[in-house]
Enzyme design. Structure first.
Site, mmCIF file in Angstrom:
data_model
loop_
_atom_site.group_PDB
_atom_site.id
_atom_site.type_symbol
_atom_site.label_atom_id
_atom_site.label_comp_id
_atom_site.label_asym_id
_atom_site.label_seq_id
_atom_site.Cartn_x
_atom_site.Cartn_y
_atom_site.Cartn_z
ATOM 1 N N THR A 89 0.790 -1.070 0.043
ATOM 2 C CA THR A 89 0.045 -0.104 0.107
ATOM 3 C C THR A 89 0.945 1.055 -0.081
ATOM 4 O O THR A 89 1.911 1.127 0.526
ATOM 5 C CB THR A 89 -0.850 0.082 1.199
ATOM 6 O OG1 THR A 89 -0.293 0.111 2.372
ATOM 7 C CG2 THR A 89 -1.643 -1.262 1.118
ATOM 8 N N GLU B 106 -5.560 -4.307 0.124
ATOM 9 C CA GLU B 106 -5.997 -5.711 1.124
ATOM 10 C C GLU B 106 -6.987 -6.249 0.610
ATOM 11 O O GLU B 106 -7.109 -7.570 1.163
ATOM 12 C CB GLU B 106 -6.120 -4.883 2.387
ATOM 13 C CG GLU B 106 -4.918 -4.275 2.944
ATOM 14 C CD GLU B 106 -4.765 -3.143 2.621
ATOM 15 O OE1 GLU B 106 -5.169 -2.515 1.496
ATOM 16 O OE2 GLU B 106 -3.980 -2.061 3.407
ATOM 17 N N LYS C 110 -14.908 16.977 10.933
ATOM 18 C CA LYS C 110 -16.078 17.232 12.168
ATOM 19 C C LYS C 110 -16.061 18.635 12.389
ATOM 20 O O LYS C 110 -15.228 19.215 12.893
ATOM 21 C CB LYS C 110 -15.172 16.341 13.442
ATOM 22 C CG LYS C 110 -16.375 16.114 14.334
ATOM 23 C CD LYS C 110 -15.798 15.332 15.437
ATOM 24 C CE LYS C 110 -17.004 14.854 16.298
ATOM 25 N NZ LYS C 110 -16.638 14.635 17.702
ATOM 26 N N TRP D 119 -20.581 15.462 11.537
ATOM 27 C CA TRP D 119 -19.680 14.884 10.466
ATOM 28 C C TRP D 119 -19.979 15.404 9.067
ATOM 29 O O TRP D 119 -21.081 15.560 8.788
ATOM 30 C CB TRP D 119 -19.851 13.429 10.393
ATOM 31 C CG TRP D 119 -19.476 12.767 11.719
ATOM 32 C CD1 TRP D 119 -20.239 12.189 12.627
ATOM 33 C CD2 TRP D 119 -18.244 12.440 12.262
ATOM 34 N NE1 TRP D 119 -19.829 11.590 13.786
ATOM 35 C CE2 TRP D 119 -18.116 11.758 13.343
ATOM 36 C CE3 TRP D 119 -16.714 12.860 11.962
ATOM 37 C CZ2 TRP D 119 -17.276 11.636 14.137
ATOM 38 C CZ3 TRP D 119 -15.647 12.656 12.668
ATOM 39 C CH2 TRP D 119 -16.026 12.098 13.906
HETATM 40 P P1 ADP Z 1 -3.460 3.297 -1.357
HETATM 41 O O1 ADP Z 1 -4.119 3.999 -0.288
HETATM 42 O O2 ADP Z 1 -2.193 2.961 -1.439
HETATM 43 O O3 ADP Z 1 -4.057 4.193 -2.784
HETATM 44 P P2 ADP Z 1 -5.498 1.305 -2.304
HETATM 45 O O4 ADP Z 1 -5.411 1.399 -3.480
HETATM 46 O O5 ADP Z 1 -5.627 0.092 -1.466
HETATM 47 O O6 ADP Z 1 -4.183 2.079 -1.444
HETATM 48 O O7 ADP Z 1 -6.531 2.613 -1.580
HETATM 49 C C1 ADP Z 1 -7.855 1.923 -0.999
HETATM 50 C C2 ADP Z 1 -8.697 2.964 -0.721
HETATM 51 O O8 ADP Z 1 -9.193 3.776 -1.882
HETATM 52 C C3 ADP Z 1 -10.067 2.412 -0.004
HETATM 53 O O9 ADP Z 1 -10.051 2.017 1.162
HETATM 54 C C4 ADP Z 1 -11.162 3.464 -0.348
HETATM 55 O O10 ADP Z 1 -10.769 4.605 0.633
HETATM 56 C C5 ADP Z 1 -10.447 4.016 -1.469
HETATM 57 N N1 ADP Z 1 -11.286 3.831 -2.464
HETATM 58 C C6 ADP Z 1 -11.404 3.226 -3.468
HETATM 59 N N2 ADP Z 1 -12.351 2.761 -4.478
HETATM 60 C C7 ADP Z 1 -13.042 3.934 -4.086
HETATM 61 C C8 ADP Z 1 -14.429 4.534 -4.531
HETATM 62 N N3 ADP Z 1 -14.732 3.899 -5.639
HETATM 63 N N4 ADP Z 1 -15.076 5.542 -3.852
HETATM 64 C C9 ADP Z 1 -14.259 6.037 -2.652
HETATM 65 N N5 ADP Z 1 -12.978 5.679 -2.117
HETATM 66 C C10 ADP Z 1 -12.568 4.397 -2.843
#
Ligand code: ADP
Length: 545
Positions: free
Chosen positions: A192, A337, A446, A451
């Site tokens: 990540t 993940e 917040k 929120w």
């Molecule tokens: P990095 O943080 O390394 O970019 P990831 O690609 O694993 O890692 O990121 C996952 C995160 O991206 C999710 O936990 C979420 O917060 C966000 N995410 C993924 N798809 C969407 C979506 N369609 N809408 C909003 N947030 C998203």
């Protein structure tokens, strides 16, 4: 973690392990003449078929073994979306080793951290990254062999004495005795991006990757048929490009690989000339593509479906794709993940009964609906499920065969006793089984004890004509704790007045949620193409006091 049910009657079917290489072996047999087309760095477009690709993968595996690779090793790549990187997906995992796909857009220190944490001895990289590899090589503690993913015509060994990939393949013969690998063995090591703290390694198993690939092609998800032409525009180095390099061959789809060229004109060229029907990626890529279509008056050829995720899909963009170009946008949510597909927003009869508008609303403003293979829960602070009313929000937990259990080299599991993984996202679930992300926990604002969803505000703001990217961050405020600040990046030459955007937004949200002000600025993006809110928060930290 999994309760033992006591004595069982063993099933009498074959315990054939789920192995990634079997996907390509299947495609080479069942869809052998289907094409794989790839742009390359400094080389012309390469064309091959799944049958050719299997032979090249056999040679690549032989070459890697000759360089000392063995089962359990990590082998690293720093590479774009090309057929050579695709080949490593199969060659490395087929011989029982683990492909550590490194995101080249990370900071130097993060790349060095990842390589020293994963400990590969072999690093394969695209020519673009030669300066980066030369610069960081002295800090790489374990890498002994460097291979450039080039052919002889453009190859340069550089200061690291890189070998040439095509020369290595040419020295081998077809055929490789693929070992039988335990389906729970590690196959991909994806980190990540580490926006908070060091990058964390997620080690996908063969079993997770194969099950995920089978599920993602289903009609309730990507809906692939052998008539589809699939172009992954999510990066192969980021969570295996949503598993598309596996789901495409499983379904006999032609595969088009755009290298690093994700600008509107380059994508348009491939979409039209290769007959692309399906693509996917982060919203920024498709915002640029839509802008290209609108600027040039071109049409998107045979493109039918776009799956967009990684961050929230701007509803206005999805709507323009549908009404002006007949392209269906489906939203997807996932994370490194979850291998990475979690949920995808596809229509259901229950929605269809409410009419087309209900379908559009759900698939553009919800991240997806429950899919088999990944269980979802939304819980409050006490850990109790919140009502499935589409309004009550809480922490999003997931569980299933392609969800992480433990980070690579971590001392403890990342899940609770029942196997639930806390995603760090805040979400709602509705009665139709659709999930909506309202924020990442760390991005929630917040204000005055209430929120505010940054994603909701961004979605409304980005619908205003001329706005390219809208980012909302919470800034410390002496009276209200935090107030939302809206940062807008405009299209070149767009003229937008802050007061007009605010009155457009006021029609959609409560007054107290309205940002007090708007700043016009370039919006920074992370290495995975998301809005870099951390940098924005730092940039404007002292704005209100
Ligand atoms: P990095 O943080 O390394 O970019 P990831 O690609 O694993 O890692 O990121 C996952 C995160 O991206 C999710 O936990 C979420 O917060 C966000 N995410 C993924 N798809 C969407 C979506 N369609 N809408 C909003 N947030 C998203």
């Amino acid at each position: 973690m999994i309760p033992n049910p006591g004595s069982i009657l063993p099933g009498l079917m074959q315990p054939a392990p789920l192995q990634i290489i079997d996907i390509l072996r299947f495609a080479a047999t069942a869809h052998g003449s289907v094409e794989v087309v790839s742009r390359l760095v400094e080389e012309p477009i390469a064309r091959s078929t799944y049958a050719d690709e299997l032979k090249r993968v056999e040679r690549a595996a032989s070459a890697l073994v000759r360089l000392g690779a063995k089962a359990g090793d990590r082998i690293a790549s720093l590479a774009w979306n090309t057929h050579r990187h695709f080949e490593l997906f199969y060659a490395v995992t087929g011989l029982g080793a683990v492909l550590n796909t490194v995101n080249p857009r990370l900071f130097d220190e993060q790349i060095v951290f990842i390589l020293n944490h994963a400990e590969p001895e072999i690093l394969l990289f695209d020519k673009t990254f030669l300066p980066l590899v030369e610069r960081l090589a002295p800090q790489m503690k374990t890498v002994k062999t460097f291979v450039m993913l080039t052919d002889g015509t453009v190859h340069v060994p550089g200061e690291v004495g890189a070998l040439c990939y095509e020369t290595l393949l040419a020295a081998e013969t077809d055929g490789f005795a693929w070992p039988v690998t335990d389906e729970n063995a590690g196959a991909f090591l994806c980190y990540t991006s580490g926006t908070t703290g060091d990058p964390k390694g997620v080690l996908y198993s063969h079993r997770a990757v194969v099950l995920h690939a089978m599920a993602s092609g289903l009609n309730s998800a990507f809906g692939f048929t052998a008539f589809d032409v699939v172009m992954p525009c999510s990066s192969l180095f980021h969570a295996t490009a949503w598993g598309l390099p596996f789901a495409a061959p499983i379904n006999g789809c032609k595969l088009v690989l755009p290298c690093e060229k994700m600008d509107g004109a380059s994508l348009q060229e491939l979409i039209v000339s290769e007959g692309v029907t399906f693509s996917g990626g982060v919203p920024t890529i498709w915002t640029m593509y839509l802008e290209h279509l609108e600027r040039t008056g071109q049409t998107p050829g045979g493109l039918k479906r776009l799956v967009i995720g990684g961050s929230a899909v701007p509803r206005a963009m999805a709507e323009r794709f549908k009404t002006q170009h007949g392209v269906q946008v489906l939203q997807i949510w996932g994370m490194t993940e979850t291998t990475p597909l979690g949920v995808i927003a596809t229509p259901t009869p229950a929605l269809a009964a409410l009419g087309e508008e209900a379908i559009d609303e759900a698939i553009w403003t919800r991240q997806g609906r429950l899919q088999f293979g990944i269980e979802l829960r939304v819980v409050d602070e006490a850990g109790n499920d919140v009502p499935r009313d589409g309004e009550s929000s809480g922490a999003l937990l997931v569980r299933g065969p392609w969800t992480i259990r433990r980070y690579f080299r971590a001392p403890a599991d990342a899940v609770n006793d029942e196997g639930w993984f806390d995603t760090g996202d805040i979400a709602t679930l509705d009665q139709f089984g659709f999930m909506r992300i309202t924020d990442r926990k760390k991005d929630v604002i917040k204000s005055g004890g209430e929120w505010i969803s940054s994603i909701d505000l961004e979605n409304i703001a980005v619908a205003y004509p001329g706005v390219k990217i809208a980012a909302v961050v919470g800034i410390a405020h002496p009276k209200w704790e935090e107030r939302p600040l809206l940062v807008l990046e405009l299209y070149p030459e767009a003229k937008v007045a802050a007061a007009d955007v605010l009155s457009h937004m006021a029609a959609h949200i409560a007054k107290w949620q309205l940002p007090d002000e708007i700043v016009f600025d370039t919006v920074p993006l992370t290495a995975t193409g998301k809005i870099d809110k951390k940098t924005l928060r730092i940039r404007y930290a002292d704005r209100y006091g």
